[in-house]
Design an enzyme around this catalytic site. Structure first.
Site, PDB file in Angstrom:
ATOM      1  CG  ASP A  11      -1.627   1.250   1.467  1.00 51.12           C
ATOM      2  OD1 ASP A  11      -2.359   1.660   0.554  1.00 51.12           O
ATOM      3  OD2 ASP A  11      -1.458   1.865   2.542  1.00 51.12           O
ATOM      4  CG  ASP A  13      -1.618   7.644   0.213  1.00 54.21           C
ATOM      5  OD1 ASP A  13      -0.838   8.601   0.145  1.00 54.21           O
ATOM      6  OD2 ASP A  13      -2.320   7.260  -0.739  1.00 54.21           O
TER       7      ASP A  13
HETATM    8 MG   LIG Z   1      -2.848   3.104   3.592  1.00 52.36          MG
END
Ligand SMILES: [Mg+2]
Length: 213
Positions: A11, A13
């Site tokens: 992932d 962010d």
């Molecule tokens: Mg995230």
């Protein structure tokens, strides 16, 4: 015959990049510019990780398209004001590359936005593929991970993420799952998704991934 690449999926962010302050500020800017009530940082933070449309629908359901348009124009001009890779993230990517793994991003951001963001942070060359969510089901659905792996023609080994959405998506895609505790969900919430690992650093990931022969 060479073996197919083995990929670690991340992932973006809250996992590799500490991007929350710029996301929250841009999210609030759009509401403010339409003179709508502006939620607190904590209220916005609680929804980060959902698609932008869903986040705005929570606060101003009658203005979602306008708000998204303002955000998408404003955020890329301001998205690396304060955003930085988390300590150790760049080194981790480099080490995994050296050990023979391919590296992919699977994010709920749209692909064009994710690519511009990664480029602005100077991380493009550290990654093999950047996959955003462009009009198909978002995490916790496994689609974004499956598309990243298909683009690379590779087998996925681990999904690394900071929310339960990442963990559920990773498991649904058939990967082992590594939850990091410095992002948007704390350890207790992460535990509800039953990841293979919940860690405050990335050292266990490196232990699981020795150099490929
Ligand atoms: Mg995230």
């Amino acid at each position: 015959m060479t073996a197919p690449p083995k990929t670690i999926v991340f992932d973006l962010d809250g996992t590799l990049v500490d991007s929350l302050p710029d996301i929250i500020a841009s999210f609030q800017y759009a509401l403010e510019s339409l003179k709508l009530p502006v939620p607190s940082d904590a209220e916005v933070r609680a929804l980060v990780g959902l698609p932008l449309e869903d986040m705005y629908a929570h606060f101003a359901p009658d203005h979602v398209p306008e708000l998204c348009a303002i955000y998408r124009e404003y955020y890329p001009r301001n998205f690396v004001k304060r955003s930085r890779p988390f300590p150790g993230a760049v080194e981790l990517l480099r080490t995994l590359r050296e050990r023979g793994y391919t590296l992919a991003i699977a994010t709920t951001k749209r692909t064009d936005m994710a690519r511009r963001f990664v480029e602005a942070l100077g991380l493009t060359s550290a990654l093999d593929h950047i996959q955003g969510t462009d009009g198909f089901p978002h995490k916790p659905a496994p689609d974004v991970i499956q598309r990243a792996l298909a683009a690379l023609g590779s087998e996925g080994l681990w999904m690394v993420g900071d929310t339960t959405h990442d963990i559920l998506a990773g498991r649904a895609a058939g990967l082992r799952t590594y939850a990091v505790t410095w992002g948007n969900h704390g350890p207790d919430e992460l535990a509800t998704a039953k990841p293979d690992e919940i860690q405050a650093d990335l050292s266990r990931l490196l232990e699981h991934l020795p150099a490929r022969a």
